[in-house]
Design a protein around this motif. Structure first.
Motif, PDB file in Angstrom:
ATOM      1  N   PHE A  22     -29.055   3.220  -2.126  1.00 19.00           N
ATOM      2  CA  PHE A  22     -29.715   2.048  -2.473  1.00 19.00           C
ATOM      3  C   PHE A  22     -28.900   1.023  -3.408  1.00 19.00           C
ATOM      4  O   PHE A  22     -28.951   0.135  -3.375  1.00 19.00           O
ATOM      5  N   LEU A  23     -28.040   1.778  -4.223  1.00 13.89           N
ATOM      6  CA  LEU A  23     -27.251   1.164  -5.180  1.00 13.89           C
ATOM      7  C   LEU A  23     -26.146   0.409  -4.476  1.00 13.89           C
ATOM      8  O   LEU A  23     -25.472  -0.516  -4.861  1.00 13.89           O
ATOM      9  N   CYS A  24     -25.668   0.867  -3.295  1.00 14.97           N
ATOM     10  CA  CYS A  24     -24.733   0.432  -2.553  1.00 14.97           C
ATOM     11  C   CYS A  24     -25.433  -1.059  -2.005  1.00 14.97           C
ATOM     12  O   CYS A  24     -24.389  -2.231  -1.861  1.00 14.97           O
ATOM     13  N   MET A  25     -26.468  -0.938  -1.756  1.00 17.50           N
ATOM     14  CA  MET A  25     -27.100  -2.137  -0.883  1.00 17.50           C
ATOM     15  C   MET A  25     -27.218  -3.289  -2.237  1.00 17.50           C
ATOM     16  O   MET A  25     -27.013  -4.250  -1.922  1.00 17.50           O
ATOM     17  N   VAL A  26     -27.497  -2.642  -3.296  1.00 21.43           N
ATOM     18  CA  VAL A  26     -27.779  -3.660  -4.659  1.00 21.43           C
ATOM     19  C   VAL A  26     -26.336  -4.362  -4.822  1.00 21.43           C
ATOM     20  O   VAL A  26     -26.339  -5.576  -5.020  1.00 21.43           O
ATOM     21  N   PHE A  27     -25.017  -3.644  -4.673  1.00 18.57           N
ATOM     22  CA  PHE A  27     -23.992  -4.175  -5.048  1.00 18.57           C
ATOM     23  C   PHE A  27     -23.520  -5.159  -4.061  1.00 18.57           C
ATOM     24  O   PHE A  27     -23.137  -6.401  -4.408  1.00 18.57           O
ATOM     25  N   CYS A  28     -23.930  -5.041  -2.554  1.00 13.03           N
ATOM     26  CA  CYS A  28     -23.628  -5.999  -1.502  1.00 13.03           C
ATOM     27  C   CYS A  28     -24.559  -7.231  -1.855  1.00 13.03           C
ATOM     28  O   CYS A  28     -24.086  -8.235  -1.581  1.00 13.03           O
ATOM     29  N   PHE A  29     -25.887  -6.959  -2.400  1.00  9.09           N
ATOM     30  CA  PHE A  29     -26.805  -7.820  -2.586  1.00  9.09           C
ATOM     31  C   PHE A  29     -26.039  -9.110  -3.303  1.00  9.09           C
ATOM     32  O   PHE A  29     -26.069 -10.139  -3.053  1.00  9.09           O
ATOM     33  N   TRP A  30     -25.684  -8.511  -4.538  1.00 12.93           N
ATOM     34  CA  TRP A  30     -25.498  -9.573  -5.394  1.00 12.93           C
ATOM     35  C   TRP A  30     -23.955  -9.985  -5.427  1.00 12.93           C
ATOM     36  O   TRP A  30     -23.379 -11.185  -5.667  1.00 12.93           O
ATOM     37  N   PHE A  31     -23.000  -9.037  -4.825  1.00 13.89           N
ATOM     38  CA  PHE A  31     -21.624  -9.676  -4.388  1.00 13.89           C
ATOM     39  C   PHE A  31     -21.682 -10.648  -3.592  1.00 13.89           C
ATOM     40  O   PHE A  31     -20.869 -11.813  -3.791  1.00 13.89           O
ATOM     41  N   SER A  32     -22.327 -10.473  -2.700  1.00 14.30           N
ATOM     42  CA  SER A  32     -22.458 -11.396  -1.341  1.00 14.30           C
ATOM     43  C   SER A  32     -22.960 -13.048  -2.075  1.00 14.30           C
ATOM     44  O   SER A  32     -22.720 -13.957  -1.555  1.00 14.30           O
ATOM     45  N   GLY A  33     -23.876 -12.740  -3.162  1.00 14.02           N
ATOM     46  CA  GLY A  33     -24.523 -14.128  -3.500  1.00 14.02           C
ATOM     47  C   GLY A  33     -23.397 -14.668  -4.641  1.00 14.02           C
ATOM     48  O   GLY A  33     -24.043 -15.876  -4.739  1.00 14.02           O
ATOM     49  N   TYR A  34     -22.707 -13.889  -5.148  1.00 16.33           N
ATOM     50  CA  TYR A  34     -21.809 -14.450  -6.105  1.00 16.33           C
ATOM     51  C   TYR A  34     -20.331 -14.864  -5.948  1.00 16.33           C
ATOM     52  O   TYR A  34     -19.725 -15.128  -6.864  1.00 16.33           O
ATOM     53  N   ILE A  35     -20.037 -14.122  -5.084  1.00 12.52           N
ATOM     54  CA  ILE A  35     -18.557 -14.136  -4.762  1.00 12.52           C
ATOM     55  C   ILE A  35     -17.923 -15.509  -4.720  1.00 12.52           C
ATOM     56  O   ILE A  35     -16.881 -15.560  -5.016  1.00 12.52           O
ATOM     57  N   TYR A  36     -18.712 -16.594  -4.183  1.00 12.37           N
ATOM     58  CA  TYR A  36     -18.290 -18.009  -4.197  1.00 12.37           C
ATOM     59  C   TYR A  36     -18.891 -18.747  -5.417  1.00 12.37           C
ATOM     60  O   TYR A  36     -18.210 -19.958  -5.512  1.00 12.37           O
ATOM     61  N   VAL A  37     -19.572 -18.233  -6.124  1.00 11.62           N
ATOM     62  CA  VAL A  37     -20.132 -19.230  -7.148  1.00 11.62           C
ATOM     63  C   VAL A  37     -19.168 -19.598  -8.220  1.00 11.62           C
ATOM     64  O   VAL A  37     -19.064 -20.948  -8.602  1.00 11.62           O
ATOM     65  N   PHE A 149     -27.625  -3.105 -14.716  1.00 11.56           N
ATOM     66  CA  PHE A 149     -26.279  -2.865 -14.760  1.00 11.56           C
ATOM     67  C   PHE A 149     -25.609  -3.194 -13.280  1.00 11.56           C
ATOM     68  O   PHE A 149     -24.397  -3.838 -13.394  1.00 11.56           O
ATOM     69  N   PHE A 150     -26.325  -2.733 -12.253  1.00 13.31           N
ATOM     70  CA  PHE A 150     -25.744  -2.824 -11.093  1.00 13.31           C
ATOM     71  C   PHE A 150     -25.870  -4.388 -10.354  1.00 13.31           C
ATOM     72  O   PHE A 150     -25.675  -4.777  -9.173  1.00 13.31           O
ATOM     73  N   THR A 151     -26.634  -5.180 -11.278  1.00 15.88           N
ATOM     74  CA  THR A 151     -26.539  -6.621 -11.030  1.00 15.88           C
ATOM     75  C   THR A 151     -25.425  -7.470 -11.596  1.00 15.88           C
ATOM     76  O   THR A 151     -24.766  -8.226 -11.046  1.00 15.88           O
ATOM     77  N   VAL A 152     -25.172  -6.885 -13.016  1.00 13.92           N
ATOM     78  CA  VAL A 152     -24.000  -7.759 -13.375  1.00 13.92           C
ATOM     79  C   VAL A 152     -22.649  -7.311 -12.970  1.00 13.92           C
ATOM     80  O   VAL A 152     -21.770  -7.932 -12.873  1.00 13.92           O
ATOM     81  N   MET A 153     -22.559  -5.764 -12.654  1.00 10.76           N
ATOM     82  CA  MET A 153     -21.269  -5.510 -12.282  1.00 10.76           C
ATOM     83  C   MET A 153     -20.571  -5.882 -11.134  1.00 10.76           C
ATOM     84  O   MET A 153     -19.673  -6.280 -11.260  1.00 10.76           O
ATOM     85  N   PRO A 154     -21.575  -5.980  -9.920  1.00 13.90           N
ATOM     86  CA  PRO A 154     -20.981  -6.555  -8.829  1.00 13.90           C
ATOM     87  C   PRO A 154     -20.990  -8.030  -8.823  1.00 13.90           C
ATOM     88  O   PRO A 154     -19.888  -8.921  -8.206  1.00 13.90           O
ATOM     89  N   GLN A 155     -21.631  -8.729  -9.791  1.00 12.78           N
ATOM     90  CA  GLN A 155     -21.401 -10.190 -10.160  1.00 12.78           C
ATOM     91  C   GLN A 155     -20.210 -10.250 -10.789  1.00 12.78           C
ATOM     92  O   GLN A 155     -19.223 -11.233 -10.447  1.00 12.78           O
ATOM     93  N   PHE A 156     -19.605  -9.573 -11.775  1.00  8.79           N
ATOM     94  CA  PHE A 156     -18.121  -9.641 -12.512  1.00  8.79           C
ATOM     95  C   PHE A 156     -17.183  -9.327 -11.403  1.00  8.79           C
ATOM     96  O   PHE A 156     -16.417  -9.739 -11.501  1.00  8.79           O
ATOM     97  N   ALA A 157     -17.451  -8.207 -10.601  1.00 13.27           N
ATOM     98  CA  ALA A 157     -16.307  -7.970  -9.653  1.00 13.27           C
ATOM     99  C   ALA A 157     -16.105  -9.063  -8.972  1.00 13.27           C
ATOM    100  O   ALA A 157     -15.105  -9.075  -8.178  1.00 13.27           O
ATOM    101  N   SER A 158     -17.333  -9.734  -8.441  1.00 10.78           N
ATOM    102  CA  SER A 158     -17.069 -10.902  -7.316  1.00 10.78           C
ATOM    103  C   SER A 158     -16.312 -12.219  -8.054  1.00 10.78           C
ATOM    104  O   SER A 158     -15.741 -12.785  -7.251  1.00 10.78           O
ATOM    105  N   ILE A 159     -16.495 -12.125  -9.060  1.00 14.10           N
ATOM    106  CA  ILE A 159     -15.773 -13.262  -9.998  1.00 14.10           C
ATOM    107  C   ILE A 159     -14.446 -13.065 -10.033  1.00 14.10           C
ATOM    108  O   ILE A 159     -13.450 -14.012  -9.811  1.00 14.10           O
TER     109      ILE A 159
END
Length: 271
Positions: A22-37, A149-159
């Motif tokens: 589930f948390l891997c799915m969450v990572f992909c969810f936010w990473f895909s949405g913020y990688i280009y932001v 936490f798993f919302t902010v962490m992939p967002q930070f990784a994406s930037i």
């Protein structure tokens, strides 16, 4: 008596592997949405859009969430059997959004792509509700803390990846990374477990349900505070801050440091 017990829905057993999936799915969810932001407004400027057009495109992301996220959360009990399917559909819109960004550069298609990204973000409410059922009653705050936490962490990784990729490979590369993360999340989402049982009261009256929700104490106050915070956030960090930095002569590598100044305390606060 035994027959009645058999008719009572049992909650599925949730193990460590289920949490990990589930948390891997969450990572992909936010990473895909913020990688280009971080470079999105710069990318739009490269397409020679006016500031007005850029503002419309940036704001469209929130429009779809206003229209969809609240109703979806409000009607989540009615839609209990569709929660996982709606989350999968959200990843489908994310894939479509990434493809539109890669294939077209006209205002109409870029706007449509951003609207689809907003639809994906609207499905986040389904993810939070599903994950809350991974915990026993009374531990909802723990579930939301982990999710935050798993919302902010992939967002930070994406930037981080976005700054490096844009600086060395070009500003269109983050859209390819978004496409890959969306596709991976779509596959992973198919394997998450839905442990929620049907609501006890299946005869839910929508009008009364909405009235009861709107009567919740301080709901309007928290809603106004949340809207204000998000408005400031998307006007500055995720909006026109990159354009302002570009006017000051800073590049994509410097953008990484400015974004880190926002995300590091943001991530620390969730802990």
């Amino acid at each position: 008596m035994e027959l009645q017990q058999d008719l009572i829905p049992h909650k599925k057993t949730i193990g460590a592997l289920d949490h990990a999936v589930f948390l891997c799915m969450v990572f992909c969810f936010w990473f895909s949405g913020y990688i280009y932001v971080p470079v999105f407004s710069l990318y739009l400027e490269d397409l020679h859009f006016s500031y007005g057009a850029i503002g419309i495109i940036l704001g469209s992301y929130g429009v779809t969430q206003i229209l969809l996220r609240f109703p979806l959360g409000l009607l989540s009990d009615i839609l209990f059997s569709l929660r996982k399917q709606l989350l999968i559909a959200g990843f489908g819109f994310s894939v479509l959004s990434s493809l539109l960004f890669l294939m077209f550069d006209s205002f109409f298609f870029v706007l449509a792509a951003r609207l689809f990204a907003g639809i994906t973000a609207s499905m986040w409410v389904m993810a939070t509700i599903l994950y809350a059922h991974y915990f026993n009653n009374g531990n909802a705050s723990k579930a939301m803390g982990i999710m935050q936490f798993f919302t902010v962490m992939p967002q930070f990784a994406s930037i981080v990846f976005c700054g490096l990729a844009a600086a060395h490979l070009g500003r269109q590369v983050p859209f390819w990374m978004a496409l890959a993360a969306s596709a991976a999340g779509l596959v992973i989402c198919c394997f998450i477990k839905d442990p929620s049982a049907p609501p006890a009261n299946r005869d839910i009256r929508v009008n009364q349900y909405i009235k009861d929700t709107l009567r919740l104490p301080k709901l309007k106050l928290f809603t106004i505070l949340s809207m204000t915070a998000h408005a400031v956030l998307f006007m500055t960090v995720f909006g026109f801050t990159p354009l302002y930095m570009n006017q000051l002569g800073m590049g994509d590598a410097e953008l990484l440091w400015v974004m880190s100044a926002f995300f590091l305390p943001h991530a620390a606060a969730t802990l």
